[in-house]
Every structure is written in structure tokens, then in C-alpha cells.
Design a protein around this motif. Structure first.
Motif, mmCIF file in Angstrom:
data_model
loop_
_atom_site.group_PDB
_atom_site.id
_atom_site.type_symbol
_atom_site.label_atom_id
_atom_site.label_comp_id
_atom_site.label_asym_id
_atom_site.label_seq_id
_atom_site.Cartn_x
_atom_site.Cartn_y
_atom_site.Cartn_z
ATOM 1 N N ARG A 100 24.630 -15.049 -8.727
ATOM 2 C CA ARG A 100 24.551 -15.224 -7.263
ATOM 3 C C ARG A 100 24.783 -13.728 -6.495
ATOM 4 O O ARG A 100 25.422 -14.027 -5.456
ATOM 5 N N LYS A 101 24.183 -13.076 -7.070
ATOM 6 C CA LYS A 101 24.339 -11.640 -6.239
ATOM 7 C C LYS A 101 23.365 -11.423 -5.361
ATOM 8 O O LYS A 101 22.050 -11.684 -5.756
ATOM 9 N N PRO A 102 23.415 -10.839 -4.322
ATOM 10 C CA PRO A 102 22.239 -10.533 -3.318
ATOM 11 C C PRO A 102 21.566 -9.323 -4.054
ATOM 12 O O PRO A 102 22.054 -8.386 -4.469
ATOM 13 N N VAL A 103 20.219 -9.364 -4.185
ATOM 14 C CA VAL A 103 19.531 -8.179 -4.814
ATOM 15 C C VAL A 103 18.675 -7.518 -3.752
ATOM 16 O O VAL A 103 17.923 -8.213 -3.087
ATOM 17 N N ILE A 104 18.483 -6.278 -3.731
ATOM 18 C CA ILE A 104 17.605 -5.425 -3.080
ATOM 19 C C ILE A 104 16.556 -4.667 -3.944
ATOM 20 O O ILE A 104 17.162 -3.979 -4.951
ATOM 21 N N SER A 105 15.607 -4.894 -4.140
ATOM 22 C CA SER A 105 14.585 -4.676 -5.042
ATOM 23 C C SER A 105 13.246 -4.042 -4.317
ATOM 24 O O SER A 105 13.146 -3.721 -3.236
ATOM 25 N N THR A 106 12.488 -3.472 -5.022
ATOM 26 C CA THR A 106 11.123 -2.788 -4.463
ATOM 27 C C THR A 106 10.070 -3.852 -4.324
ATOM 28 O O THR A 106 9.868 -4.492 -5.257
ATOM 29 N N THR A 107 9.004 -3.315 -3.776
ATOM 30 C CA THR A 107 7.682 -4.034 -3.471
ATOM 31 C C THR A 107 6.592 -3.904 -4.394
ATOM 32 O O THR A 107 5.573 -3.947 -4.277
ATOM 33 N N ILE A 108 6.919 -3.405 -5.934
ATOM 34 C CA ILE A 108 6.179 -2.926 -6.712
ATOM 35 C C ILE A 108 6.605 -3.962 -8.056
ATOM 36 O O ILE A 108 7.658 -4.000 -8.456
ATOM 37 N N GLY A 109 5.472 -4.174 -9.034
ATOM 38 C CA GLY A 109 6.007 -4.761 -10.131
ATOM 39 C C GLY A 109 6.257 -6.326 -9.796
ATOM 40 O O GLY A 109 6.183 -7.023 -8.879
ATOM 41 N N ALA A 110 7.191 -6.742 -10.888
ATOM 42 C CA ALA A 110 7.629 -8.205 -11.060
ATOM 43 C C ALA A 110 8.447 -8.392 -9.814
ATOM 44 O O ALA A 110 8.563 -9.800 -9.527
ATOM 45 N N PRO A 111 9.288 -7.604 -9.219
ATOM 46 C CA PRO A 111 10.210 -8.105 -8.264
ATOM 47 C C PRO A 111 9.342 -9.064 -7.012
ATOM 48 O O PRO A 111 9.891 -10.079 -6.526
ATOM 49 N N VAL A 112 8.031 -8.477 -7.073
ATOM 50 C CA VAL A 112 7.278 -9.132 -6.084
ATOM 51 C C VAL A 112 7.085 -10.677 -6.349
ATOM 52 O O VAL A 112 7.122 -11.643 -5.367
ATOM 53 N N GLU A 113 7.014 -10.824 -7.441
ATOM 54 C CA GLU A 113 6.971 -12.383 -8.013
ATOM 55 C C GLU A 113 8.211 -13.129 -8.047
ATOM 56 O O GLU A 113 8.411 -14.394 -8.049
ATOM 57 N N ILE A 114 9.286 -12.375 -8.403
ATOM 58 C CA ILE A 114 10.649 -12.932 -8.690
ATOM 59 C C ILE A 114 11.437 -13.290 -7.388
ATOM 60 O O ILE A 114 11.676 -14.552 -7.253
ATOM 61 N N PHE A 115 11.173 -12.680 -6.462
ATOM 62 C CA PHE A 115 11.888 -12.761 -4.989
ATOM 63 C C PHE A 115 11.107 -13.193 -3.996
ATOM 64 O O PHE A 115 9.982 -12.612 -3.845
ATOM 65 N N GLU A 116 11.581 -14.265 -3.150
ATOM 66 C CA GLU A 116 10.984 -14.423 -1.841
ATOM 67 C C GLU A 116 11.601 -13.431 -0.654
ATOM 68 O O GLU A 116 12.571 -13.650 -0.689
ATOM 69 N N ASN A 117 10.892 -12.425 -0.199
ATOM 70 C CA ASN A 117 11.242 -11.405 0.486
ATOM 71 C C ASN A 117 12.269 -12.092 1.812
ATOM 72 O O ASN A 117 11.479 -12.841 2.401
ATOM 73 N N GLY A 118 13.382 -11.671 1.548
ATOM 74 C CA GLY A 118 14.381 -12.081 2.952
ATOM 75 C C GLY A 118 14.874 -13.572 2.849
ATOM 76 O O GLY A 118 15.610 -13.941 3.561
ATOM 77 N N ILE A 119 14.504 -14.263 1.581
ATOM 78 C CA ILE A 119 14.987 -15.543 1.345
ATOM 79 C C ILE A 119 15.886 -15.404 0.061
ATOM 80 O O ILE A 119 17.264 -15.826 0.313
ATOM 81 N N SER A 120 15.358 -15.251 -1.121
ATOM 82 C CA SER A 120 15.962 -15.115 -2.174
ATOM 83 C C SER A 120 16.325 -13.520 -2.664
ATOM 84 O O SER A 120 16.925 -13.275 -3.666
ATOM 85 N N GLY A 121 15.927 -12.649 -1.903
ATOM 86 C CA GLY A 121 16.313 -11.132 -2.101
ATOM 87 C C GLY A 121 15.401 -10.189 -1.057
ATOM 88 O O GLY A 121 14.905 -10.972 -0.087
ATOM 89 N N ILE A 122 15.864 -9.171 -1.159
ATOM 90 C CA ILE A 122 15.032 -8.289 0.069
ATOM 91 C C ILE A 122 14.717 -7.132 -0.895
ATOM 92 O O ILE A 122 14.793 -6.392 -1.865
ATOM 93 N N LEU A 123 13.096 -6.947 -0.436
ATOM 94 C CA LEU A 123 12.227 -6.067 -0.969
ATOM 95 C C LEU A 123 12.032 -4.788 0.021
ATOM 96 O O LEU A 123 11.520 -5.114 1.137
ATOM 97 N N VAL A 124 12.059 -3.664 -0.735
ATOM 98 C CA VAL A 124 11.734 -2.545 0.255
ATOM 99 C C VAL A 124 10.782 -1.462 -0.434
ATOM 100 O O VAL A 124 10.559 -1.735 -1.605
ATOM 101 N N ASP A 125 10.292 -0.592 0.168
ATOM 102 C CA ASP A 125 9.202 0.547 -0.313
ATOM 103 C C ASP A 125 9.989 1.134 -1.401
ATOM 104 O O ASP A 125 10.912 1.629 -1.242
ATOM 105 N N ALA A 126 9.350 1.427 -2.582
ATOM 106 C CA ALA A 126 9.839 2.260 -3.650
ATOM 107 C C ALA A 126 10.150 3.528 -3.251
ATOM 108 O O ALA A 126 9.068 4.208 -2.654
ATOM 109 N N GLY A 127 11.121 4.363 -3.677
ATOM 110 C CA GLY A 127 11.118 5.517 -3.519
ATOM 111 C C GLY A 127 11.684 5.854 -2.198
ATOM 112 O O GLY A 127 11.457 7.203 -1.610
ATOM 113 N N GLN A 128 12.081 5.156 -1.074
ATOM 114 C CA GLN A 128 12.101 5.359 0.061
ATOM 115 C C GLN A 128 13.850 5.216 0.515
ATOM 116 O O GLN A 128 14.069 3.924 0.725
ATOM 117 N N PRO A 129 14.362 6.215 0.617
ATOM 118 C CA PRO A 129 15.984 6.112 1.074
ATOM 119 C C PRO A 129 16.312 5.180 2.266
ATOM 120 O O PRO A 129 17.303 4.457 2.186
#
Length: 206
Positions: A100-129
Motif C-alpha cells: 500500500r505504498k504510493p508509487v511514482i514511476s515513469t511514462t515508459i514501459g510497463a508502469p503505463v499499464e500497471i498504474f492509472e495515473n493520479g489514481i493508483s500511482g503517479i507517472l512522470v516523464d523519465a529522466g526529468q528531475p
């Protein structure tokens, strides 16, 4: 962050983001949990130097290889999966969801399928601090939002990524490919292509 120290794992992005987060949360502590292979030592030294240059030695903790990674994950307020190259799956994401940990992942690869952005995780552009730092600051300022993401992630895990369901999907994909192989063998010059390699039940024949 859970994962061996490698360029494509994106730890450098997290370190740079930590420098930004520190401006809002001076006591921020970032765990980099993972070993360093011989060929990855130059990258490791680069990250260590980056920490020193930005006064982050007390904020970024390199744990080295750990067998009890879930214990470290349990201590984290946020789990970051910062890969800068696409991963086919990323088991760390599922482990975090199970806790039950909040996850921040990237918008490439599997995370796009695993998470619903803003609902079950947060997706950000890869390599962008900066976007990564912004997402972290948002969750650190709003523990309720972080808890909601973690709970939604757990529910999504239970609904979509149980062993039974994942085995079922693999069996279905295997059957589709088996039929495709038969078509290519029976029909001279035929070739089966997939509209989506991850979901090969959508097929085109040419």
C-alpha cells in the motif's frame, strides 16, 4: 528506490530531484537500495560525486545490496521507480502496491499499464528531475493523498495482478502465438503481425 545501481535504473534523476525536494523538506532522506556491479562503478561514483557537489551526503543513503528489500520499502513514505529505459514489467512496482505504498514511476514501459495515473500511482516523464520532485513534494505535503494512492494501488493489484490472472493472460498469449505459428507454417509466404505485441490477440495477416 529499489534496484541495483545502473544508468538505466535512473538513480541519478532521483538524486537530482532530491536536491530540489530538499529546498521544501530539508530533512528529506532518500534510500537507494541495491548493489553495484563492477561495470557500474563509474556510474556509482558519478552519483556519489553529485551528492557531494549538492550537499546531499546526509540526505541520500546508499544501502548496498540488501536481501530484506521489503523492510526498507516499508520505511519509505514514497516508492520511486525511476527507470529511464522501458522495462517489460518491474516487480518492484507490484511489491510496493502490495504494501500500500504510493508509487511514482515513469511514462515508459510497463508502469503505463500497471498504474492509472493520479489514481493508483503517479507517472512522470523519465529522466526529468523537476517533475519527479514536484510529484514527491505534492505527496509529502498531502499524506492523505499519498495514503489514497497506496490504497488504490493495493486494490488494483488485487483486481488485476493476481497470480491466477497473470498466468491466464500468459496462457492466452501463448495460444495466440501457437496459432500464428501454425498459420505461417501452413500458408506459404504468410506472416502474422501483432497490432500490440503485449496483447497479441489483436492480429493482422498479410
Amino acid at each position: 528506490v529499489i534496484g541495483n545501481i545502473k544508468v538505466w535504473k535512473g538513480q541519478e534523476t532521483v538524486v537530482r530531484a532530491t536536491g530540489i525536494i530538499k529546498e521544501a523538506f530539508p530533512g528529506i532522506c532518500c534510500f537507494l537500495v541495491g548493489g553495484v556491479a563492477e561495470g557500474d562503478k563509474p556510474y556509482y561514483e558519478r552519483i556519489k560525486a553529485l551528492c557531494a557537489e549538492n550537499n546531499l551526503d546526509d540526505n541520500v543513503i546508499f544501502t548496498g545490496f540488501q536481501e530484506n528489500v521489503l523492510d526498507f520499502m516499508n520505511m519509505m513514505d514514497i516508492v520511486i521507480h525511476p527507470s529511464i529505459e522501458p522495462e517489460p514489467f518491474g516487480i518492484v512496482n507490484l511489491e510496493a502496491m502490495s504494501l500500500r505504498k504510493p508509487v511514482i514511476s515513469t511514462t515508459i514501459g510497463a508502469p503505463v499499464e500497471i498504474f492509472e495515473n493520479g489514481i493508483s500511482g503517479i507517472l512522470v516523464d523519465a529522466g526529468q528531475p523537476q517533475p519527479l520532485a514536484n510529484a514527491c513534494i505534492e505527496l509529502l505535503k498531502s499524506p492523505e493523498k499519498a495514503r489514497e494512492l497506496g490504497e488504490n494501488a493495493y486494490l488494483r493489484l488485487r483486481a488485476n495482478f493476481t497470480l491466477q490472472k497473470m498466468v491466464g493472460r500468459n496462457e492466452e498469449n501463448y495460444r495466440v502465438r501457437e496459432v500464428a505459428d501454425m498459420v505461417e507454417e501452413i500458408v506459404p509466404g504468410s506472416k502474422v503481425t501483432y497490432a500490440n505485441d503485449a496483447s497479441p490477440d489483436i492480429r493482422n495477416y498479410r
